[in-house]
Design an enzyme around this catalytic site. Structure first.
Site, PDB file in Angstrom:
ATOM      1  N   HIS A  83       0.854  -1.190   0.000  1.00  0.00           N
ATOM      2  CA  HIS A  83       0.000   0.000   0.000  1.00  0.00           C
ATOM      3  C   HIS A  83       0.887   1.237   0.000  1.00  0.00           C
ATOM      4  O   HIS A  83       1.917   1.269   0.668  1.00  0.00           O
ATOM      5  CB  HIS A  83      -0.882   0.004   1.257  1.00  0.00           C
ATOM      6  CG  HIS A  83      -1.839   1.153   1.314  1.00  0.00           C
ATOM      7  ND1 HIS A  83      -3.097   1.095   0.759  1.00  0.00           N
ATOM      8  CD2 HIS A  83      -1.723   2.387   1.839  1.00  0.00           C
ATOM      9  CE1 HIS A  83      -3.703   2.250   0.934  1.00  0.00           C
ATOM     10  NE2 HIS A  83      -2.892   3.057   1.596  1.00  0.00           N
TER      11      HIS A  83
ATOM     12  N   ASP B 237     -15.316   1.596   6.364  1.00  0.00           N
ATOM     13  CA  ASP B 237     -14.238   2.527   5.991  1.00  0.00           C
ATOM     14  C   ASP B 237     -14.683   3.401   4.828  1.00  0.00           C
ATOM     15  O   ASP B 237     -14.385   4.599   4.806  1.00  0.00           O
ATOM     16  CB  ASP B 237     -12.953   1.771   5.623  1.00  0.00           C
ATOM     17  CG  ASP B 237     -11.871   2.735   5.097  1.00  0.00           C
ATOM     18  OD1 ASP B 237     -11.443   3.598   5.879  1.00  0.00           O
ATOM     19  OD2 ASP B 237     -11.508   2.646   3.917  1.00  0.00           O
TER      20      ASP B 237
ATOM     21  N   ARG C 184     -15.155  11.785   6.255  1.00  0.00           N
ATOM     22  CA  ARG C 184     -13.934  12.528   6.631  1.00  0.00           C
ATOM     23  C   ARG C 184     -13.560  13.529   5.550  1.00  0.00           C
ATOM     24  O   ARG C 184     -13.105  14.634   5.842  1.00  0.00           O
ATOM     25  CB  ARG C 184     -12.773  11.550   6.856  1.00  0.00           C
ATOM     26  CG  ARG C 184     -12.879  10.802   8.179  1.00  0.00           C
ATOM     27  CD  ARG C 184     -11.900   9.651   8.233  1.00  0.00           C
ATOM     28  NE  ARG C 184     -10.524  10.070   8.025  1.00  0.00           N
ATOM     29  CZ  ARG C 184      -9.574   9.290   7.503  1.00  0.00           C
ATOM     30  NH1 ARG C 184      -9.833   8.046   7.150  1.00  0.00           N
ATOM     31  NH2 ARG C 184      -8.358   9.745   7.359  1.00  0.00           N
TER      32      ARG C 184
ATOM     33  N   SER D 124      -7.856   3.346   8.745  1.00  0.00           N
ATOM     34  CA  SER D 124      -8.418   3.218   7.405  1.00  0.00           C
ATOM     35  C   SER D 124      -7.526   2.331   6.526  1.00  0.00           C
ATOM     36  O   SER D 124      -7.993   1.392   5.877  1.00  0.00           O
ATOM     37  CB  SER D 124      -8.559   4.624   6.801  1.00  0.00           C
ATOM     38  OG  SER D 124      -8.831   4.569   5.436  1.00  0.00           O
TER      39      SER D 124
ATOM     40  N   LYS E 164      -8.244  -2.063   5.510  1.00  0.00           N
ATOM     41  CA  LYS E 164      -8.289  -2.616   4.147  1.00  0.00           C
ATOM     42  C   LYS E 164      -7.234  -3.718   3.981  1.00  0.00           C
ATOM     43  O   LYS E 164      -7.488  -4.739   3.363  1.00  0.00           O
ATOM     44  CB  LYS E 164      -8.048  -1.490   3.124  1.00  0.00           C
ATOM     45  CG  LYS E 164      -9.248  -0.524   3.059  1.00  0.00           C
ATOM     46  CD  LYS E 164      -9.069   0.533   2.003  1.00  0.00           C
ATOM     47  CE  LYS E 164      -8.202   1.669   2.490  1.00  0.00           C
ATOM     48  NZ  LYS E 164      -8.843   2.949   2.683  1.00  0.00           N
TER      49      LYS E 164
END
Ligand code: URA
Length: 434
Positions: free
Chosen positions: A82, A161, A168, A183, A187
């Site tokens: 990520h 999320d 947000r 968050s 995932k």
């Protein structure tokens, strides 16, 4: 649970229990807590912070709001990756095939670009025919057969999320370290891989503007990942200038293909080699970072990673001839140059502004539902520390609309700051936390 009491407790800086957080999140996801109460909670959490325990509880609740991927049919070590988001960050396109070429399994779920940052799915979809909408069976079969698949996240994965992130985005609560950590990690945990590599970007083109913030986020990500028994390595990398030169979807695919062929920009290659090496080091503890990086380089030099990329394109319905002939990718009609009005050395680049210029051209979105233009973007010709003569090209604009090109031109020209002295460019990698 009384929602008002929970909000008030957080507002007053008290630590919430795991049950309170869980009920808040699951009731919000089920529509039993309204947006205005969740927004109030998020602002309280933003201002008061969340402890590690609260962040883990938030992560767990978000994971449990949906299903998790069942990767048990895939033999071997599963790796996920990520990036916290940057400009010109096409690392996934190069790194996923490299990891698979090293024998690891890479079931990669990716996102779309929003604001000034790009998204892997948009980049890949610029390849004619390429689909990122794979159902779970096809996704898993592809990883079993060729070692990697890159697809969009299904709706049933961490739905809380998605709802909370959207809230947000419109309540000025995005850049909170515990909220970002929960968050991202929710995932990654829901995607069930054994090893997680997180690239935390820091600099003018990233969410994290300074190293201290990036370190805090990295430590939080590591601690949350470890609490779910995952092997995790967090790497803090530079985003004070675009990675490589290309910013924009098909332009970035061309650069990724060049890198897989061994002729891409050196910073992109180096980052991919190092990141791949850090993952290999988690798998083979006895090998040094240098040995692991050498193995990572070898799969680029041998062409093995390029072959995996070809297999991914074919398996996902794309035209793999783009590898030999990148003119098969969407091309913009207008190509303009932005010339420097002065001489000097590139001292700073407002990297977010380059991302915005690319988005203004049509490569990015302001709202989730906006359509993107795969052909357009920016290619930076001058990077930090480079000498520049007056009249030399700083960057190229690839556009399909003259007005948008003019707006991008201004953003790019303003993004460059030249100085009289040559300063060394920034490090590519600041820290590795594992
Ligand atoms: N990326 C995410 O997935 N979540 C955040 O909150 C910020 C960046």
């Amino acid at each position: 649970m009384n929602v008002v009491d929970v909000i008030a407790a957080k507002r007053d800086g008290k630590e919430l229990s795991e049950l309170e957080i869980r009920q808040l999140v699951l009731n919000y996801d089920a529509g039993r807590v309204p947006d205005y109460q969740m927004a109030a909670f998020l602002m309280a959490a933003y201002l008061q912070g969340l402890s590690l325990g609260e962040t883990i509880a938030l992560t767990r609740a978000m994971v449990d709001s949906g299903t998790t991927l069942d990767l048990s049919k895939i033999a071997g070590i599963k790796v996920d990756k990520h990036s916290s988001g940057g400009v010109g960050d096409k690392t996934t396109l190069v790194l996923v095939p490299m990891l698979a070429a090293c024998g690891l399994k890479v079931p990669k779920m990716s996102g779309r670009g929003l604001g000034f940052t790009g998204g892997t799915l948009d980049k890949l979809e610029s390849i004619p025919g390429f689909t990122t909408a794979l159902n779970a069976d096809r996704f898993i079969q592809q990883v079993q057969h060729i070692g990697a698949a890159i697809a969009g996240q299904t709706d049933d994965l961490v739905p809380a999320d998605k709802k909370i992130y959207a809230l947000r985005d419109v309540t000025a609560t995005v850049d909170s370290i515990p909220l970002i950590a929960a968050s991202i990690m929710s995932k990654k945990i829901a995607c069930s891989s054994d090893i997680i590599l997180i690239d935390v970007k820091v600099g003018s083109g990233a969410f994290m503007k300074d190293l201290d913030q990036a370190r805090n986020l990295s430590r939080m990500l590591l601690a949350v990942g470890q609490s779910f028994n995952r092997q995790i390595v967090v790497v803090i990398t530079d985003m004070n200038q675009p990675l490589g030169r290309a910013v924009g979807n098909s332009l970035e695919v061309v650069e990724a293909i060049d890198t897989l062929k061994g002729c891409g920009p050196s910073d992109l290659r180096e980052l991919c080699v190092q990141l791949c090496g850090f993952v290999l080091n988690l798998v083979e503890y006895s090998r040094s970072d240098e040995e692991c990086a050498a193995r990572a380089s070898a799969v680029l030099d041998s062409g093995d990673a390029l072959e995996v990329f070809r297999e991914i394109i074919v398996a996902q319905g794309g035209n793999s001839r783009v590898i030999e002939d990148t003119s098969l990718l969407p091309l913009a009609q207008i190509k303009e140059e932005v010339a420097s009005l002065e001489s000097g050395f590139v001292e700073a680049i407002n990297c977010a502004a380059i991302g915005k210029a690319s988005a203004v051209l049509g490569a990015g979105r302001e709202r989730k539902e906006d359509r993107i233009d795969p052909a357009v973007g920016v290619v930076v010709r001058k990077k930090l520390g480079d000498p520049v003569e007056r009249g030399e090209v700083l960057a190229e604009i690839h556009a399909n609309d003259g007005e948008r090109a003019s707006a991008a031109r201004k953003l790019i020209a303003d993004a460059y700051c030249l100085g009289p002295q040559q300063r060394p460019g920034p490090s590519l990698i600041y820290e590795v936390i594992r």
